[in-house]
Scaffold this motif. Structure first.
Motif, PDB file in Angstrom:
ATOM      1  N   VAL A  93       4.487  12.402  -8.652  1.00 44.75           N
ATOM      2  CA  VAL A  93       5.491  11.912  -9.588  1.00 44.75           C
ATOM      3  C   VAL A  93       5.588  10.392  -9.504  1.00 44.75           C
ATOM      4  O   VAL A  93       5.637   9.687 -10.504  1.00 44.75           O
ATOM      5  CB  VAL A  93       6.867  12.538  -9.291  1.00 44.75           C
ATOM      6  CG1 VAL A  93       7.912  11.968 -10.238  1.00 44.75           C
ATOM      7  CG2 VAL A  93       6.797  14.042  -9.423  1.00 44.75           C
ATOM      8  N   MET A  94       5.578   9.879  -8.268  1.00 45.34           N
ATOM      9  CA  MET A  94       5.726   8.437  -8.095  1.00 45.34           C
ATOM     10  C   MET A  94       4.549   7.672  -8.675  1.00 45.34           C
ATOM     11  O   MET A  94       4.684   6.546  -9.126  1.00 45.34           O
ATOM     12  CB  MET A  94       5.873   8.099  -6.603  1.00 45.34           C
ATOM     13  CG  MET A  94       7.190   8.579  -6.037  1.00 45.34           C
ATOM     14  SD  MET A  94       7.282   8.404  -4.265  1.00 45.34           S
ATOM     15  CE  MET A  94       7.815   6.725  -4.114  1.00 45.34           C
ATOM     16  N   PHE A  95       3.382   8.309  -8.662  1.00 51.34           N
ATOM     17  CA  PHE A  95       2.193   7.640  -9.172  1.00 51.34           C
ATOM     18  C   PHE A  95       1.947   7.944 -10.643  1.00 51.34           C
ATOM     19  O   PHE A  95       0.922   7.607 -11.181  1.00 51.34           O
ATOM     20  CB  PHE A  95       0.962   8.071  -8.371  1.00 51.34           C
ATOM     21  CG  PHE A  95       0.830   7.350  -7.060  1.00 51.34           C
ATOM     22  CD1 PHE A  95       0.821   5.974  -7.014  1.00 51.34           C
ATOM     23  CD2 PHE A  95       0.713   8.052  -5.882  1.00 51.34           C
ATOM     24  CE1 PHE A  95       0.687   5.302  -5.813  1.00 51.34           C
ATOM     25  CE2 PHE A  95       0.585   7.393  -4.677  1.00 51.34           C
ATOM     26  CZ  PHE A  95       0.569   6.020  -4.639  1.00 51.34           C
ATOM     27  N   SER A  96       2.898   8.583 -11.283  1.00 47.03           N
ATOM     28  CA  SER A  96       2.572   9.223 -12.559  1.00 47.03           C
ATOM     29  C   SER A  96       2.115   8.262 -13.656  1.00 47.03           C
ATOM     30  O   SER A  96       1.555   8.696 -14.635  1.00 47.03           O
ATOM     31  CB  SER A  96       3.748  10.053 -13.055  1.00 47.03           C
ATOM     32  OG  SER A  96       4.864   9.214 -13.246  1.00 47.03           O
ATOM     33  N   ALA A  97       2.358   6.966 -13.525  1.00 48.35           N
ATOM     34  CA  ALA A  97       1.882   6.092 -14.592  1.00 48.35           C
ATOM     35  C   ALA A  97       0.758   5.177 -14.119  1.00 48.35           C
ATOM     36  O   ALA A  97       0.227   4.393 -14.881  1.00 48.35           O
ATOM     37  CB  ALA A  97       3.019   5.248 -15.142  1.00 48.35           C
ATOM     38  N   GLY A  98       0.408   5.283 -12.864  1.00 48.87           N
ATOM     39  CA  GLY A  98      -0.609   4.378 -12.337  1.00 48.87           C
ATOM     40  C   GLY A  98      -1.983   5.017 -12.336  1.00 48.87           C
ATOM     41  O   GLY A  98      -2.276   5.903 -13.115  1.00 48.87           O
ATOM     42  N   GLU A  99      -2.788   4.561 -11.458  1.00 51.32           N
ATOM     43  CA  GLU A  99      -4.147   5.062 -11.387  1.00 51.32           C
ATOM     44  C   GLU A  99      -4.470   5.248  -9.908  1.00 51.32           C
ATOM     45  O   GLU A  99      -5.184   4.458  -9.322  1.00 51.32           O
ATOM     46  CB  GLU A  99      -5.076   4.020 -12.015  1.00 51.32           C
ATOM     47  CG  GLU A  99      -6.360   4.571 -12.469  1.00 51.32           C
ATOM     48  CD  GLU A  99      -7.166   3.482 -13.166  1.00 51.32           C
ATOM     49  OE1 GLU A  99      -8.382   3.470 -12.975  1.00 51.32           O
ATOM     50  OE2 GLU A  99      -6.571   2.654 -13.874  1.00 51.32           O
ATOM     51  N   PRO A 100      -3.867   6.232  -9.297  1.00 47.93           N
ATOM     52  CA  PRO A 100      -3.912   6.321  -7.845  1.00 47.93           C
ATOM     53  C   PRO A 100      -5.287   6.680  -7.304  1.00 47.93           C
ATOM     54  O   PRO A 100      -5.977   7.531  -7.857  1.00 47.93           O
ATOM     55  CB  PRO A 100      -2.914   7.444  -7.543  1.00 47.93           C
ATOM     56  CG  PRO A 100      -2.907   8.286  -8.763  1.00 47.93           C
ATOM     57  CD  PRO A 100      -3.168   7.375  -9.897  1.00 47.93           C
ATOM     58  N   GLN A 157       0.815  -1.207   0.000  1.00 45.95           N
ATOM     59  CA  GLN A 157       0.000   0.000   0.000  1.00 45.95           C
ATOM     60  C   GLN A 157       0.848   1.256   0.000  1.00 45.95           C
ATOM     61  O   GLN A 157       0.394   2.332  -0.385  1.00 45.95           O
ATOM     62  CB  GLN A 157      -0.935  -0.004   1.206  1.00 45.95           C
ATOM     63  CG  GLN A 157      -2.101  -0.935   0.981  1.00 45.95           C
ATOM     64  CD  GLN A 157      -3.009  -1.040   2.181  1.00 45.95           C
ATOM     65  OE1 GLN A 157      -3.090  -0.119   2.975  1.00 45.95           O
ATOM     66  NE2 GLN A 157      -3.677  -2.163   2.316  1.00 45.95           N
ATOM     67  N   ALA A 158       2.092   1.123   0.462  1.00 41.46           N
ATOM     68  CA  ALA A 158       2.975   2.280   0.455  1.00 41.46           C
ATOM     69  C   ALA A 158       3.572   2.521  -0.931  1.00 41.46           C
ATOM     70  O   ALA A 158       4.229   3.518  -1.157  1.00 41.46           O
ATOM     71  CB  ALA A 158       4.100   2.075   1.465  1.00 41.46           C
ATOM     72  N   GLY A 159       3.341   1.605  -1.855  1.00 40.51           N
ATOM     73  CA  GLY A 159       3.940   1.731  -3.182  1.00 40.51           C
ATOM     74  C   GLY A 159       2.918   2.118  -4.230  1.00 40.51           C
ATOM     75  O   GLY A 159       1.711   2.079  -3.988  1.00 40.51           O
ATOM     76  N   PRO A 160       3.385   2.485  -5.388  1.00 36.48           N
ATOM     77  CA  PRO A 160       2.493   2.967  -6.437  1.00 36.48           C
ATOM     78  C   PRO A 160       1.683   1.872  -7.139  1.00 36.48           C
ATOM     79  O   PRO A 160       0.733   2.173  -7.841  1.00 36.48           O
ATOM     80  CB  PRO A 160       3.454   3.630  -7.429  1.00 36.48           C
ATOM     81  CG  PRO A 160       4.766   2.968  -7.204  1.00 36.48           C
ATOM     82  CD  PRO A 160       4.799   2.563  -5.771  1.00 36.48           C
ATOM     83  N   GLN A 161       2.034   0.614  -6.946  1.00 37.43           N
ATOM     84  CA  GLN A 161       1.342  -0.440  -7.669  1.00 37.43           C
ATOM     85  C   GLN A 161       0.016  -0.844  -7.034  1.00 37.43           C
ATOM     86  O   GLN A 161      -0.859  -1.390  -7.695  1.00 37.43           O
ATOM     87  CB  GLN A 161       2.245  -1.683  -7.784  1.00 37.43           C
ATOM     88  CG  GLN A 161       3.409  -1.492  -8.749  1.00 37.43           C
ATOM     89  CD  GLN A 161       2.968  -1.549 -10.213  1.00 37.43           C
ATOM     90  OE1 GLN A 161       1.833  -1.884 -10.521  1.00 37.43           O
ATOM     91  NE2 GLN A 161       3.885  -1.203 -11.099  1.00 37.43           N
ATOM     92  N   TYR A 162      -0.084  -0.594  -5.752  1.00 37.43           N
ATOM     93  CA  TYR A 162      -1.240  -1.070  -4.998  1.00 37.43           C
ATOM     94  C   TYR A 162      -2.575  -0.724  -5.663  1.00 37.43           C
ATOM     95  O   TYR A 162      -3.437  -1.584  -5.867  1.00 37.43           O
ATOM     96  CB  TYR A 162      -1.192  -0.510  -3.577  1.00 37.43           C
ATOM     97  CG  TYR A 162      -2.468  -0.671  -2.802  1.00 37.43           C
ATOM     98  CD1 TYR A 162      -2.849  -1.917  -2.320  1.00 37.43           C
ATOM     99  CD2 TYR A 162      -3.295   0.423  -2.564  1.00 37.43           C
ATOM    100  CE1 TYR A 162      -4.028  -2.075  -1.615  1.00 37.43           C
ATOM    101  CE2 TYR A 162      -4.476   0.276  -1.860  1.00 37.43           C
ATOM    102  CZ  TYR A 162      -4.846  -0.960  -1.393  1.00 37.43           C
ATOM    103  OH  TYR A 162      -6.004  -1.119  -0.715  1.00 37.43           O
ATOM    104  N   SER A 163      -2.709   0.536  -6.021  1.00 36.47           N
ATOM    105  CA  SER A 163      -4.010   0.999  -6.509  1.00 36.47           C
ATOM    106  C   SER A 163      -4.403   0.335  -7.830  1.00 36.47           C
ATOM    107  O   SER A 163      -5.568   0.367  -8.215  1.00 36.47           O
ATOM    108  CB  SER A 163      -4.008   2.515  -6.648  1.00 36.47           C
ATOM    109  OG  SER A 163      -2.820   2.941  -7.254  1.00 36.47           O
TER     110      SER A 163
END
Lengths: 525, 309
Positions: free
Chosen positions: B36-43, A140-146
Motif C-alpha cells: 500500500v505504501m509503495f502503491s504509486a512508486g516503482e518499488p 531507503q526506509a521510505g517509498p521514494q527511494y526506489s
C-alpha cells in the motif's frame, strides 16, 4: 401542563421541518440557487483563501510519502531543482540550468538568491544533503527511494554547482526530479531539530511557509516574504481545511467557509453551476482507468476474446451517460498528457457484430461467465461496470461483478492473480512518461502484472529504458502502444477529468492536472 | 462488592485481550501495508524487503503479536506506519473530540427521549402517544449519514445558522450532536415509555395519587425516578453503538475524533494505529460497562451486586 404543550409543539414542529426539508431537499436548494442571485458569503475574507481538501498526508517529510494529498499542499512549501508548471512543462526550479555531461553524468547550475523559510541559504550543500538523505538509510526506509536509486552519488563542485553521477542510464530522471520526492530540504534545520520535528514543521524554499498544522483538521500557510520570484506570491495566507465527505465540502463551499473545493463529484457539478458565485473548473488528468484482464484466466488467454470485449463496449456512451462527459476516451493505458502517448491510435470502435464474430472464432460459448472485481467505494465505477455488463450480455458474455475494498484489491487480489478475469485498475502515471505505467503493468514479474507476458513488449520496454534520446524513445513507445493495442491486455476506458469548484472571488486559479496546487499567482478580488 | 469489582476487572482484561487477538490477526488478512505504501512508486524488491524488515513485518506472526502485547502492557502502542507518530499520541489527540461528541449525543438523546417517552406513557393510547411512537420509529430508522447531510443542508447551507464541519467551538458541536442524539433518542424514548408504563401501574403510584399529590409530581418524582434505572443501563450498553455512530458522524462533519483516525488507518493498512485504536475503544467500552453495572447498584439499593446469584 401548558409548558409541556408548548414544548411538544416545538418538538413536532422541528420534526416536521426536518421531514419536509428532507423530502425535497435537492430540488429545493437548486431552485433557490437558480432563482435568486445570492450574495457571495465569502466576499469579505481579505487577501487570503481557504481550500477544502478530502484528506492530508499526516506528515510532511518528502521522502516518506507517495500521496497526492501531500503534493496538493506541499507544492507551495517545497521546491525541487526542476519545476513542472501548471501546464506540466518542465522548467528551471531551484536549478537555473542543467546539462548531461555524458549519459550517466548530469550537472546542475543552482540559483543563487534563494533562502529557506528559516533563513538558511540554499546551495550545493543543501542539494547534496537532500539526496544523501534520500538515498541513505533514512530514505531507503521510505517509498521514494526506489524512484531515485539510479543516482549513485552527488558531487559538490562549488557553492552553486552540483554533479549527479548515475549508476545506470535513466531517461526519466529529469521528470522524476521535478516530482515531489526530490524537493530540496534544509540541512541545518533538520540536523538541529531532528527528523520528527521536521515531519510536523516542514521548511522549504517555496512561496508559502507552513505556520500552522492541526492533524486531520487544517494546515495554514503564510506568504514567504523572501520568495525568490519577484512580486510573488500574491496571497498573504492560504488555509487548507480537511473535510473528507464531498457533500460536506460542497456545503462549506456554498456557505463561503471555503473558497476552493478539491474533488467535486460529477453529481455535484450541477449544484455548483447553478450557484451564482461559484465556478466549476474541469481539468484532464494523467490518471487512466481500465478494466484489465488476467490473461491467465480462460477464455481471456485468447487475444481474440480480449479484443471482442473491447469491441463490445461503447466507451463514448459510458463517458457521456455515467460521467456526464467528464472523461476522455483512451486507446492505451495512459492519458494524452503522458510522454509516449500515441495520438494515431483510436479506441476500439463500438462494434458488437465484430465482437460476436471474434467470440465465435475463439469458440467462446454463449453465456460464458467472467468474474470482475471492482472497488466497493467507487460509485461511478460501479455504474460503469454495470453498463459494461449490459454491453457484454449483448454479445453473449455474462459478468459476475464482485466488489472488494480498494486497498485489498490493489495490494492483495491483483498482485496475486485473485481478482477474477477482469478487475478495475486506475493508474496515475505520476512521471507523465509511459515508462512508469508500461513497465509496471506489462513487464513480466512486476507487482501489478499477475500474468501478462509478451516477448516483443519485454524487448521494447527494455529498449526505451536504455536511451536518454527522447525522439528514439518516442518511436519505441509508438511501436509499443501499437503492439499493446493489438494484444489488448485491458479494456481501456477513460482518462479521468478532475473537477474543482471555486468561489468567484478567486482570481487566476488554474486547477492542476496532477493535484499539485500552484498558488503563487493566485489572488482575490 | 470488592470481590465483584475485582472479578469484573478480570473479565474486562480478558475481553480486551480477546479483542486484541481478533484485531491483530484479522487486519493482517487484508493485504500488505508495504504494498500500500509503495502503491504509486516503482518499488524494487530490495526496497520492499527493507521496509518490511524495518516495520517488523518479516518476523513470524506470533513474534509480532508478542511485541504488540508487550507494548500494550507498558501503554506503548507502537508508531504509525504512515506518519511515524506514536499511536498513543494520535489517540490522545482525539479522545477529547470524540468524548465531547458522544456526550453531546447523549445529552440531545436524553433531552428528547425523556419528555417524549414520559408524555407517551402518561397519555397512553392518545394522539400524543401515537405521535411519540412514530417519532421513535423515525429516529430508529434514520441512517446517520443521511440525517447529518440533511441537517447540514438545512441549518448550514440554507439557513446559515450553524457551521457545517470542523471543531472550533460550541456552535460546531450542535449539528453533530443532534445527528447522533436523534438516532439514539428514538430507541431511548421507547424505553422510557415502556418502563414508565410499568411503573405507573404499580401499587405505590396509585397510593400516592390517592393521597392527593398532584399528578405531574407523582409522575416526575416517583414514577420517573424508578423508570430511570433501565435507561441508565441502556445508555451504558448503548455506548458502544454510540461510538460506532460517532465514526460516521465524525466522517460527515469532519470531526477530528478517533473514528476518523481508525477509518483512515484501515484504508492505509496502518496496523499499529488500527490495533491501538480499536483496543482503546474496547477498553473504553469495557470500563463504561463496568461503571454502569456499579452505578446500577447505587441507584437501586435492592440490587446488590453479585448477591443472590
Amino acid at each position: 401542563m401548558k409548558k409541556m404543550k408548548h414544548w411538544l409543539l416545538l418538538c413536532v414542529a422541528s420534526v416536521v421541518l426536518v421531514l419536509s426539508a428532507c423530502s425535497g431537499s435537492d430540488s429545493g436548494s437548486q431552485d433557490e440557487n437558480a432563482e435568486g442571485n445570492k450574495e457571495n458569503p465569502a466576499a469579505n475574507r481579505g487577501n487570503e483563501i481557504v481550500i477544502g481538501i478530502p484528506s492530508e498526508p499526516q506528515n510532511w517529510d518528502p521522502i516518506d510519502t507517495f500521496l497526492l494529498d501531500w503534493s496538493t499542499v506541499a507544492t507551495s512549501v517545497f521546491e525541487g531543482l526542476i519545476d513542472r508548471d501548471v501546464n506540466l512543462e518542465l522548467q528551471p526550479g531551484l536549478a537555473e540550468s542543467w546539462e548531461y555531461l555524458d549519459d550517466k553524468t548530469l550537472q546542475f547550475k543552482l540559483r543563487q538568491d534563494v533562502v529557506f523559510h528559516n533563513g538558511e541559504p540554499f546551495n550545493a550543500d543543501a542539494v547534496k544533503f537532500t539526496f544523501d538523505r534520500l538515498l541513505g538509510e533514512q530514505g531507503q526506509a521510505g517509498p521514494q527511494y526506489s524512484n531515485y536509486n539510479s543516482i549513485d552519488s552527488v558531487e559538490v563542485n562549488d557553492e552553486y554547482t552540483v554533479t549527479f553521477h548515475l549508476n545506470t542510464v535513466d531517461p526519466v530522471l529529469l521528470t522524476k526530479l521535478a516530482s515531489y520526492g526530490a524537493v530540496i530540504v534544509p540541512p541545518q534545520y533538520i540536523q538541529e531539530n531532528g527528523e520528527e520535528h521536521f515531519d510536523n514543521n516542514p521548511v522549504g524554499t517555496g512561496p508559502f511557509k507552513m505556520t500552522g498544522y492541526k492533524r486531520d483538521q487544517e494546515i495554514v500557510l503564510e506568504k514567504n516574504e523572501d520568495y525568490w520570484k519577484e512580486g510573488l506570491p500574491k496571497l498573504d495566507k492560504v488555509t487548507f481545511k480537511v473535510i473528507p465527505e464531498a457533500s460536506t465540502r460542497l456545503a462549506e463551499l456554498q456557505t463561503g467557509t471555503i473558497d476552493i473545493m478539491k474533488r467535486v463529484e460529477v453529481a455535484q457539478a450541477e449544484t455548483v453551476n447553478s450557484t451564482n458565485y461559484l465556478n466549476l473548473l474541469e481539468v484532464p488528468t494523467p490518471t487512466a482507468f481500465a478494466l484489465r484482464f488476467d490473461t491467465a484466466v480462460k477464455p481471456l488467454d485468447d487475444v481474440r476474446v480480449r479484443q471482442a470485449i473491447n469491441y463490445a463496449i461503447d466507451r463514448d456512451a459510458l463517458i457521456e451517460e455515467i460521467l456526464s462527459g467528464y472523461g476522455v476516451p483512451i486507446a492505451t493505458f495512459q492519458s494524452e498528457l503522458s510522454f509516449g502517448y500515441n495520438p494515431d491510435l483510436k479506441p476500439y470502435p463500438y462494434d458488437p457484430e465484430k465482437a460476436k464474430q471474434l467470440l465465435e472464432e475463439a469458440g467462446v460459448e454463449e453465456g460464458t461467465t467472467i468474474d470482475v472485481v471492482i472497488p466497493g467505494n467507487d460509485g461511478n465505477f460501479k455504474e460503469i461496470t454495470q453498463a459494461v455488463a449490459f454491453y457484454l450480455e449483448q454479445v453473449g458474455i455474462k459478468l459476475n461483478i464482485q466488489t472488494a475494498d480498494v486497498t485489498t484489491l490493489n495490494s492483495d487480489l491483483i498482485p496475486n492473480g485473485n481478482a477474477g478475469g477482469m478487475y478495475r485498475q486506475g493508474w496515475g502515471g505520476w512521471t507523465l512518461d509511459f515508462d512508469n505505467t508500461a513497465y509496471l503493468m506489462y513487464h513480466s514479474g512486476e507487482f501489478w502484472n499477475p500474468s501478462f507476458m509478451d516477448e516483443d513488449v519485454e524487448r521494447l520496454l527494455e529498449e526505451q529504458r536504455n536511451s536518454v534520446d527522447q525522439e528514439e524513445r518516442a518511436a519505441i513507445f509508438t511501436e509499443l502502444t501499437e503492439k499493446l493495442y493489438e494484444l489488448a491486455p485491458e479494456v481501456n476506458l477513460y482518462a479521468a477529468v478532475d473537477l474543482y469548484a471555486a468561489n468567484e472571488r478567486v482570481v487566476d486559479f488554474q486547477p492542476p492536472h496532477d493535484d499539485r496546487l500552484r498558488l503563487e499567482e493566485v489572488s482575490v478580488q | 462488592m470488592l470481590s465483584y469489582i475485582i472479578r469484573r476487572i478480570f473479565h474486562a482484561v480478558l475481553v480486551v485481550f480477546a479483542i486484541s487477538i481478533i484485531v491483530f490477526f484479522s487486519i493482517r488478512l487484508t493485504g500488505d501495508p508495504v504494498a500500500v505504501m509503495f502503491s504509486a512508486g516503482e518499488p524494487t524488491q530490495e526496497a520492499i524487503d527493507q521496509l518490511t524488515e524495518e516495520l517488523g513485518l518479516d518476523k513470524p506472526l506470533y513474534v509480532q503479536y508478542g511485541v504488540f502485547m508487550k507494548g500494550l502492557l507498558t501503554f506503548d502502542l507502537g508508531e504509525s506506519f504512515r506518519s511515524g507518530i506514536p499511536v498513543m499520541t494520535l489517540i490522545l489527540e482525539r479522545v477529547w473530540p470524540t468524548f465531547v461528541l458522544a456526550l453531546g449525543g447523549i445529552f440531545v438523546a436524553l433531552l428528547i427521549a425523556f419528555p417524549v417517552g414520559i408524555i407517551s406513557a402518561v397519555k397512553r393510547d392518545t394522539f400524543l402517544d401515537f405521535g411519540g411512537r412514530v417519532f421513535s420509529l423515525i429516529g430508529i430508522s434514520f441512517p446517520n449519514f443521511w440525517l447529518g447531510f440533511m441537517l447540514i443542508l438545512i441549518f448550514a447551507v440554507n439557513l446559515q445558522w450553524l457551521p457545517a464541519s470542523g471543531f472550533e467551538g460550541f456552535s460546531y458541536l450542535i449539528l453533530p450532536s443532534i445527528t447522533l442524539g436523534l438516532i439514539l433518542s428514538g430507541v431511548l424514548a421507547r424505553l422510557v415509555r415502556s418502563s414508565m408504563l410499568e411503573v405507573l401501574n404499580q401499587q405505590y403510584i396509585r397510593t400516592a395519587k390517592s393521597k392527593g399529590i398532584s399528578k405531574w409530581k407523582v409522575i416526575l418524582k416517583h414514577a420517573f425516578r424508578n423508570a430511570l434505572l433501565p435507561t441508565v443501563t441502556f445508555i451504558g450498553l448503548q455506548f458502544g453503538a454510540l461510538l460506532g455512530g460517532t465514526v460516521i458522524v465524525e466522517q460527515v462533519f469532519s470531526w477530528p475524533g478517533i473514528g476518523r483516525l481508525i477509518i483512515d488507518a484501515i484504508n492505509q493498512r496502518d496496523y499499529p494505529v488500527v490495533q491501538g485504536g480499536i483496543v482503546f475503544l474496547a477498553l473504553v467500552m469495557v470500563v463504561v460497562n463496568l461503571l454502569v453495572d456499579l452505578s446500577y447498584s447505587l441507584i437501586d439499593p435492592r440490587i446488590k451486586a453479585g448477591k443472590g446469584k
